[in-house]
Design a protein around this motif. Structure first.
Motif, short mmCIF file in Angstrom:
data_model
loop_
_atom_site.label_atom_id
_atom_site.label_comp_id
_atom_site.label_asym_id
_atom_site.label_seq_id
_atom_site.Cartn_x
_atom_site.Cartn_y
_atom_site.Cartn_z
N ALA A 72 21.32 30.39 -58.91
CA ALA A 72 21.21 29.29 -57.97
C ALA A 72 22.95 28.86 -58.24
CB ALA A 72 21.46 28.01 -59.12
N PRO A 73 23.39 28.80 -56.82
CA PRO A 73 24.54 28.60 -56.24
C PRO A 73 25.27 27.96 -56.86
CG PRO A 73 23.63 28.51 -54.25
CD PRO A 73 22.78 28.60 -55.79
N ILE A 74 24.59 26.56 -57.03
CA ILE A 74 24.77 24.95 -57.40
C ILE A 74 23.89 24.76 -58.60
CG2 ILE A 74 25.52 24.52 -55.36
CD1 ILE A 74 23.50 22.81 -55.19
N ILE A 75 24.71 23.98 -59.58
CA ILE A 75 23.58 23.69 -60.67
C ILE A 75 22.73 22.02 -59.87
CG2 ILE A 75 23.76 22.26 -62.46
CD1 ILE A 75 25.43 24.01 -63.41
N PRO A 76 21.42 21.68 -59.40
CA PRO A 76 20.84 20.95 -58.77
C PRO A 76 21.60 19.70 -59.42
CG PRO A 76 19.86 23.02 -58.09
CD PRO A 76 20.51 23.22 -59.29
N PRO A 77 21.82 18.29 -58.79
CA PRO A 77 22.59 17.68 -58.99
C PRO A 77 21.40 16.99 -59.51
CG PRO A 77 23.97 17.87 -57.45
CD PRO A 77 22.57 18.77 -57.53
N ALA A 78 19.79 16.92 -58.46
CA ALA A 78 18.70 16.30 -58.95
C ALA A 78 17.66 16.82 -60.35
CB ALA A 78 17.77 16.78 -57.75
N LEU A 79 18.65 18.06 -60.37
CA LEU A 79 17.62 18.69 -61.58
C LEU A 79 18.47 17.85 -63.30
CD1 LEU A 79 17.28 22.24 -61.05
CD2 LEU A 79 15.54 20.18 -60.52
N ILE A 103 20.12 27.30 -66.67
CA ILE A 103 19.85 28.10 -65.40
C ILE A 103 20.84 28.72 -65.30
CG2 ILE A 103 21.78 26.22 -64.96
CD1 ILE A 103 20.60 25.63 -62.32
N PRO A 104 19.96 29.93 -64.43
CA PRO A 104 21.32 31.04 -64.40
C PRO A 104 22.04 30.58 -62.92
CG PRO A 104 18.91 32.17 -64.11
CD PRO A 104 18.84 30.28 -63.86
N PHE A 105 23.04 30.37 -63.45
CA PHE A 105 24.35 30.79 -62.79
C PHE A 105 25.10 31.23 -61.67
CE2 PHE A 105 28.31 26.88 -62.14
CZ PHE A 105 27.84 26.92 -60.92
N GLY A 106 25.05 31.17 -60.09
CA GLY A 106 26.00 31.62 -59.58
C GLY A 106 25.04 31.97 -58.31
N ASP A 107 25.81 33.30 -57.65
CA ASP A 107 25.96 34.05 -56.22
C ASP A 107 25.04 34.98 -56.30
OD1 ASP A 107 25.83 31.81 -54.14
OD2 ASP A 107 28.36 31.92 -53.98
N LYS A 108 25.49 35.72 -56.54
CA LYS A 108 25.04 37.53 -56.98
C LYS A 108 24.74 38.03 -58.26
CE LYS A 108 27.75 39.42 -52.90
NZ LYS A 108 28.99 40.51 -52.22
N ASN A 109 25.91 38.07 -59.66
CA ASN A 109 25.08 37.73 -60.39
C ASN A 109 25.93 36.50 -60.93
OD1 ASN A 109 24.82 40.50 -60.67
ND2 ASN A 109 26.73 41.45 -61.30
N GLN A 110 24.39 36.59 -61.77
CA GLN A 110 24.72 34.67 -62.28
C GLN A 110 25.16 34.77 -63.99
OE1 GLN A 110 21.62 35.25 -60.78
NE2 GLN A 110 22.26 35.57 -58.92
N GLY A 114 10.27 27.66 -60.98
CA GLY A 114 10.24 28.31 -60.10
C GLY A 114 9.02 29.26 -60.87
N THR A 115 7.39 29.26 -60.44
CA THR A 115 6.55 29.17 -61.60
C THR A 115 6.14 30.91 -61.06
OG1 THR A 115 5.54 27.05 -59.72
CG2 THR A 115 4.15 29.07 -62.13
N PRO A 138 17.43 34.75 -55.85
CA PRO A 138 17.93 33.82 -55.53
C PRO A 138 16.59 32.58 -55.65
CG PRO A 138 18.16 34.54 -53.46
CD PRO A 138 17.32 35.50 -54.07
N LEU A 139 17.70 31.39 -55.77
CA LEU A 139 16.66 30.12 -55.92
C LEU A 139 16.80 29.90 -54.51
CD1 LEU A 139 15.19 27.69 -57.14
CD2 LEU A 139 17.40 27.35 -57.71
N LEU A 140 15.56 29.25 -53.25
CA LEU A 140 15.17 29.09 -52.45
C LEU A 140 15.47 27.20 -51.95
CD1 LEU A 140 13.41 32.28 -51.40
CD2 LEU A 140 15.65 32.08 -51.28
#
Length: 213
Positions: free
Chosen positions: A156-163, A175-182, A88-89, A207-209
């Motif tokens: 991010a609603p998930i912690i991306p496995p690729a990262l 990482i800010p993790f969660g749907d509405k508030n992170q 997210g630049t 949100p992370l898209l």
């Protein structure tokens, strides 16, 4: 592209406020004191640029409040020459902070409008990341991995496995993790399969898209 003594004075006041809010990393504070945040914003926000607030930027995104930028940067514990992946630049402000901390910055932006703007702005300010790319942050940059640390600047609603896979052993993923508030979350990679998890309270991010490309 003016940066005046007045702007520097406002930055000094901002640094004082961040100290009062608990930021202790002197390198992070020095970066905040140096970087002209007003140049990362639309000119209509220039008079407010050094308030500790988030502001809208292009493509429906925001520039994070300085406290959030400083807090995430402090968690990373960046050393000079560290390879840091930024997901997210955005405006490029967090990128600039990482650069001034001495990191080799690799950054991914999902919004093409922001990617184009930042690709032009950063070199004008003497900031030269190792790699800027337009793409899906959920995928990271596997061709440039592994990274000493990874910072995600959107919720991010998930912690991306690729990262997680692209992080060095001993490295930190913030990482800010969660749907509405992170919940600001930090993973420290202990070995090939184990991660140590730390949580640092609630934040709010755009949100992370994914699936842009």
């Amino acid at each position: 592209m003016k940066d005046t003594n007045k702007h520097q004075g406002l930055r000094n006041q901002l640094v004082k406020l961040l100290r009062e809010k608990g930021i202790t990393d002197e390198n992070v504070l020095a970066a905040i004191a140096k970087i002209p945040r007003h140049l990362f914003l639309d000119s209509s926000f220039e008079d407010f640029a050094y308030q500790d607030k988030a502001f809208p930027i292009a493509a429906g995104q925001t520039i994070s409040q300085p406290y959030t930028v400083a807090f995430q940067s402090q968690l990373l514990q960046v050393n000079k020459e560290d390879k840091v992946l930024e997901i997210g630049t955005g405006s490029g402000y967090q990128t600039a902070v990482l650069y001034h901390l001495g990191a080799k910055v690799y950054s991914v932006e999902r919004q093409n409008e922001l990617f184009k703007q930042t690709s032009v702005l950063l070199p004008k300010l003497g900031i030269r990341p190792k790699h800027l790319s337009f793409g899906d942050g959920y995928k990271g940059l596997p061709n440039h991995a592994p990274f000493d640390s990874i910072i995600v600047t959107a919720g991010a609603p998930i912690i991306p496995p690729a990262l997680m896979a692209q992080l060095k052993i001993g490295g930190r993923l913030v990482i800010p993790f969660g749907d509405k508030n992170q919940i600001m979350t930090m993973l420290i990679r202990k070995d090939e399969t184990k991660f140590e998890k730390h949580e640092f309270g609630e934040f709010r991010f755009v949100p992370l898209l994914e699936n842009k490309n």
